[in-house]
Design a protein around this motif. Structure first.
Motif, mmCIF file in Angstrom:
data_model
loop_
_atom_site.group_PDB
_atom_site.id
_atom_site.type_symbol
_atom_site.label_atom_id
_atom_site.label_comp_id
_atom_site.label_asym_id
_atom_site.label_seq_id
_atom_site.Cartn_x
_atom_site.Cartn_y
_atom_site.Cartn_z
ATOM 1 N N LYS A 1 0.878 -1.016 -0.144
ATOM 2 C CA LYS A 1 -0.102 -0.188 -0.235
ATOM 3 C C LYS A 1 0.963 1.563 0.084
ATOM 4 C CE LYS A 1 -4.567 1.565 2.400
ATOM 5 N NZ LYS A 1 -5.071 1.541 3.218
ATOM 6 N N TRP A 2 1.861 1.193 0.620
ATOM 7 C CA TRP A 2 2.999 2.172 0.917
ATOM 8 C C TRP A 2 3.824 2.866 -0.031
ATOM 9 C CZ3 TRP A 2 1.938 6.097 4.088
ATOM 10 C CH2 TRP A 2 2.682 7.376 4.175
ATOM 11 N N ILE A 3 4.330 1.884 -0.878
ATOM 12 C CA ILE A 3 5.211 2.191 -1.734
ATOM 13 C C ILE A 3 4.582 2.322 -2.791
ATOM 14 C CG2 ILE A 3 7.260 0.829 -2.936
ATOM 15 C CD1 ILE A 3 8.139 1.269 -0.417
ATOM 16 N N LYS A 4 5.155 3.342 -3.972
ATOM 17 C CA LYS A 4 4.522 4.103 -4.433
ATOM 18 C C LYS A 4 4.746 3.712 -6.415
ATOM 19 C CE LYS A 4 0.913 5.054 -1.851
ATOM 20 N NZ LYS A 4 -0.665 4.273 -2.543
ATOM 21 N N GLU A 5 4.870 3.517 -7.361
ATOM 22 C CA GLU A 5 5.059 3.640 -8.641
ATOM 23 C C GLU A 5 4.975 5.204 -9.543
ATOM 24 O OE1 GLU A 5 7.732 1.318 -9.559
ATOM 25 O OE2 GLU A 5 6.618 0.308 -7.926
ATOM 26 N N GLN B 1 5.083 8.259 -5.841
ATOM 27 C CA GLN B 1 6.250 8.319 -5.792
ATOM 28 C C GLN B 1 7.197 8.089 -3.465
ATOM 29 O OE1 GLN B 1 10.213 11.279 -4.731
ATOM 30 N NE2 GLN B 1 10.039 11.486 -6.500
ATOM 31 N N THR B 2 7.343 7.316 -3.698
ATOM 32 C CA THR B 2 7.449 7.489 -1.501
ATOM 33 C C THR B 2 9.052 7.555 -1.303
ATOM 34 O OG1 THR B 2 6.440 4.933 -1.551
ATOM 35 C CG2 THR B 2 7.493 4.967 -0.131
ATOM 36 N N PHE B 3 8.973 8.368 -0.289
ATOM 37 C CA PHE B 3 10.158 9.721 -0.022
ATOM 38 C C PHE B 3 10.581 9.200 1.553
ATOM 39 C CE2 PHE B 3 6.318 11.725 -1.103
ATOM 40 C CZ PHE B 3 6.572 12.516 0.210
ATOM 41 N N VAL B 4 11.699 9.646 1.625
ATOM 42 C CA VAL B 4 11.540 9.664 3.237
ATOM 43 C C VAL B 4 12.465 10.534 3.681
ATOM 44 C CG1 VAL B 4 11.751 6.907 3.591
ATOM 45 C CG2 VAL B 4 13.641 7.885 3.087
ATOM 46 N N GLU C 1 4.849 9.717 0.948
ATOM 47 C CA GLU C 1 3.834 9.025 -0.585
ATOM 48 C C GLU C 1 3.201 9.955 -0.984
ATOM 49 O OE1 GLU C 1 1.175 7.971 -1.408
ATOM 50 O OE2 GLU C 1 -0.116 7.644 0.531
ATOM 51 N N PHE C 2 2.892 10.288 -2.143
ATOM 52 C CA PHE C 2 2.279 10.748 -2.816
ATOM 53 C C PHE C 2 1.651 9.597 -4.559
ATOM 54 C CE2 PHE C 2 5.968 13.274 -5.059
ATOM 55 C CZ PHE C 2 5.415 12.424 -6.609
#
Length: 172
Positions: free
Chosen positions: A51-55, A59-62, A76-77
């Motif tokens: 659910k959290w990791i986006k393509e 994007q997923t970021f930290v 994430e967005f």
């Protein structure tokens, strides 16, 4: 948009697969508490990762500590809707409980606004900001988001009962 302190000891960057353990260490307590996200409190690690990791174009970021690389927060967005609604982004952010008040959520939000615009999104919408999460509501408003509507009693907070969910929006 308010600036983040120049004294910050972290930077925001695109997440890598190696960041997952640090992200999960932040996501799990937030999910389990059931106070700010609409996810099932018993969400498994694998379901959370999916659910959290986006393509792209999402994007997923930290937010990572500059000296050690420790993950302090994550975001994430992604497209809020498909098809004719795919030009509007949606985003989520989580910060480690021990890292509250350091400007991390503000930095994650600012990063997502810039990156979402660069990815071609025209605006950003939050579908479910828990109204009792007053710090987040204030922060998002300070970042230019407006409350468009509040769905009454749409969120069952584990301690205070039913509260509203805000729909918030801003142009990019």
């Amino acid at each position: 948009m308010a600036a983040v302190s120049h004294e910050q000891n972290f930077h925001v960057r695109k997440a890598t697969p190696e960041d997952w353990p640090g992200m999960w260490s932040i996501l799990e307590p937030v999910i389990r508490s059931g106070e700010t996200f609409t996810w099932d409190r018993d969400t498994t690690e694998e379901a959370a990762r999916t659910k959290w990791i986006k393509e792209a174009p999402g994007q997923t970021f930290v937010a990572a500590r500059q000296d050690t690389g420790e993950i302090l927060g994550t975001g994430e967005f992604h497209a809020n809707q498909a098809g004719g609604g795919s030009h509007v982004a949606n985003a989520g952010y989580m910060v480690g409980a021990n890292n509250s008040g350091q400007g991390i959520a503000r930095a994650l939000c600012a990063y997502s606004l810039t990156e979402a615009k660069a990815a071609g999104f025209l605006s950003m919408q939050y579908n479910a900001v828990v109204e009792s999460n007053v710090r987040a509501v204030w922060l998002w408003q300070s970042m230019g988001f407006k409350i468009l509507a509040t769905v009454p009693e749409a969120f069952n907070h584990p301690e205070i009962g039913y509260v509203g969910l805000h729909v918030m929006y801003r142009k990019l």
